[in-house]
Motif scaffolding. Structure first.
Motif, mmCIF file in Angstrom:
data_model
loop_
_atom_site.group_PDB
_atom_site.id
_atom_site.type_symbol
_atom_site.label_atom_id
_atom_site.label_comp_id
_atom_site.label_asym_id
_atom_site.label_seq_id
_atom_site.Cartn_x
_atom_site.Cartn_y
_atom_site.Cartn_z
ATOM 1 N N LEU A 13 0.827 -1.204 0.000
ATOM 2 C CA LEU A 13 0.000 0.000 0.000
ATOM 3 C C LEU A 13 0.865 1.260 0.000
ATOM 4 O O LEU A 13 0.605 2.206 -0.763
ATOM 5 N N VAL A 14 1.900 1.274 0.823
ATOM 6 C CA VAL A 14 2.813 2.421 0.874
ATOM 7 C C VAL A 14 3.543 2.571 -0.459
ATOM 8 O O VAL A 14 3.686 3.679 -0.987
ATOM 9 N N ALA A 15 4.007 1.461 -1.035
ATOM 10 C CA ALA A 15 4.701 1.514 -2.321
ATOM 11 C C ALA A 15 3.777 2.040 -3.428
ATOM 12 O O ALA A 15 4.201 2.820 -4.282
ATOM 13 N N GLY A 16 2.523 1.632 -3.402
ATOM 14 C CA GLY A 16 1.560 2.147 -4.381
ATOM 15 C C GLY A 16 1.317 3.641 -4.220
ATOM 16 O O GLY A 16 1.189 4.371 -5.200
ATOM 17 N N GLY A 17 1.259 4.113 -2.976
ATOM 18 C CA GLY A 17 1.093 5.552 -2.731
ATOM 19 C C GLY A 17 2.285 6.357 -3.221
ATOM 20 O O GLY A 17 2.120 7.424 -3.818
ATOM 21 N N VAL A 18 3.479 5.843 -2.998
ATOM 22 C CA VAL A 18 4.687 6.531 -3.473
ATOM 23 C C VAL A 18 4.712 6.559 -4.999
ATOM 24 O O VAL A 18 5.035 7.577 -5.605
ATOM 25 N N ALA A 19 4.369 5.444 -5.622
ATOM 26 C CA ALA A 19 4.341 5.391 -7.088
ATOM 27 C C ALA A 19 3.306 6.363 -7.657
ATOM 28 O O ALA A 19 3.564 7.056 -8.651
ATOM 29 N N ALA A 20 2.127 6.441 -7.046
ATOM 30 C CA ALA A 20 1.103 7.378 -7.506
ATOM 31 C C ALA A 20 1.561 8.820 -7.314
ATOM 32 O O ALA A 20 1.318 9.679 -8.160
ATOM 33 N N TYR A 21 2.261 9.098 -6.211
ATOM 34 C CA TYR A 21 2.765 10.451 -5.954
ATOM 35 C C TYR A 21 3.792 10.857 -6.994
ATOM 36 O O TYR A 21 3.763 11.959 -7.530
ATOM 37 N N VAL A 22 4.713 9.960 -7.304
ATOM 38 C CA VAL A 22 5.776 10.283 -8.252
ATOM 39 C C VAL A 22 5.232 10.370 -9.670
ATOM 40 O O VAL A 22 5.660 11.208 -10.460
ATOM 41 N N ALA A 23 4.274 9.522 -10.009
ATOM 42 C CA ALA A 23 3.760 9.478 -11.368
ATOM 43 C C ALA A 23 2.855 10.658 -11.712
ATOM 44 O O ALA A 23 2.843 11.100 -12.858
ATOM 45 N N PHE A 24 2.116 11.193 -10.747
ATOM 46 C CA PHE A 24 1.136 12.208 -11.097
ATOM 47 C C PHE A 24 1.362 13.569 -10.430
ATOM 48 O O PHE A 24 1.782 14.502 -11.109
ATOM 49 N N PRO A 25 1.078 13.754 -9.131
ATOM 50 C CA PRO A 25 1.142 15.097 -8.556
ATOM 51 C C PRO A 25 2.536 15.717 -8.575
ATOM 52 O O PRO A 25 2.672 16.919 -8.725
ATOM 53 N N HIS A 26 3.578 14.914 -8.462
ATOM 54 C CA HIS A 26 4.933 15.457 -8.483
ATOM 55 C C HIS A 26 5.241 16.088 -9.833
ATOM 56 O O HIS A 26 6.005 17.037 -9.924
ATOM 57 N N ARG A 27 4.642 15.588 -10.900
ATOM 58 C CA ARG A 27 4.835 16.124 -12.246
ATOM 59 C C ARG A 27 3.829 17.220 -12.590
ATOM 60 O O ARG A 27 3.889 17.813 -13.659
ATOM 61 N N GLY A 28 2.854 17.433 -11.729
ATOM 62 C CA GLY A 28 1.847 18.451 -11.991
ATOM 63 C C GLY A 28 0.636 17.931 -12.746
ATOM 64 O O GLY A 28 -0.156 18.704 -13.256
ATOM 65 N N LYS A 29 0.480 16.632 -12.842
ATOM 66 C CA LYS A 29 -0.662 16.026 -13.535
ATOM 67 C C LYS A 29 -1.757 15.672 -12.537
ATOM 68 O O LYS A 29 -1.512 15.536 -11.348
ATOM 69 N N ALA A 30 -2.968 15.493 -13.036
ATOM 70 C CA ALA A 30 -4.092 15.088 -12.188
ATOM 71 C C ALA A 30 -4.124 13.569 -12.081
ATOM 72 O O ALA A 30 -3.830 12.863 -13.040
ATOM 73 N N LEU A 31 -4.482 13.057 -10.926
ATOM 74 C CA LEU A 31 -4.626 11.616 -10.712
ATOM 75 C C LEU A 31 -5.945 11.191 -11.334
ATOM 76 O O LEU A 31 -7.011 11.611 -10.890
ATOM 77 N N PRO A 32 -5.949 10.353 -12.390
ATOM 78 C CA PRO A 32 -7.182 10.095 -13.140
ATOM 79 C C PRO A 32 -8.225 9.266 -12.393
ATOM 80 O O PRO A 32 -9.410 9.465 -12.594
ATOM 81 N N VAL A 33 -7.826 8.352 -11.537
ATOM 82 C CA VAL A 33 -8.784 7.446 -10.904
ATOM 83 C C VAL A 33 -9.460 8.084 -9.696
ATOM 84 O O VAL A 33 -10.659 7.949 -9.511
ATOM 85 N N ALA A 34 -8.688 8.789 -8.874
ATOM 86 C CA ALA A 34 -9.223 9.391 -7.648
ATOM 87 C C ALA A 34 -8.818 10.865 -7.593
ATOM 88 O O ALA A 34 -7.774 11.196 -7.046
ATOM 89 N N PRO A 35 -9.620 11.760 -8.161
ATOM 90 C CA PRO A 35 -9.251 13.178 -8.190
ATOM 91 C C PRO A 35 -9.091 13.802 -6.799
ATOM 92 O O PRO A 35 -8.255 14.677 -6.619
#
Length: 58
Positions: A13-35
């Motif tokens: 769960l923690v690894a998934g949260g880190v991956a989601a953080y690096v893939a989307f908000p860190h780059r300035g993109k919106a998280l598509p599944v859970a806005p």
């Protein structure tokens, strides 16, 4: 045995949260599944201090 399974699930769960953080908000993109989660992560990104280029070179 149950403790090991729970710890592994928590680690995933923690690894998934880190991956989601690096893939989307860190780059300035919106998280598509859970806005809402993406908005919360974006606030965390905006509140962190950032070093400018002149400050990072010593």
């Amino acid at each position: 045995m149950l403790v090991i399974v729970l710890m592994m699930a928590l680690g995933l769960l923690v690894a998934g949260g880190v991956a989601a953080y690096v893939a989307f908000p860190h780059r300035g993109k919106a998280l598509p599944v859970a806005p809402q989660l993406g908005t919360a992560m974006r606030r965390g990104v905006d509140s962190m201090p950032v070093l400018e280029d002149s400050e990072s070179r010593v």
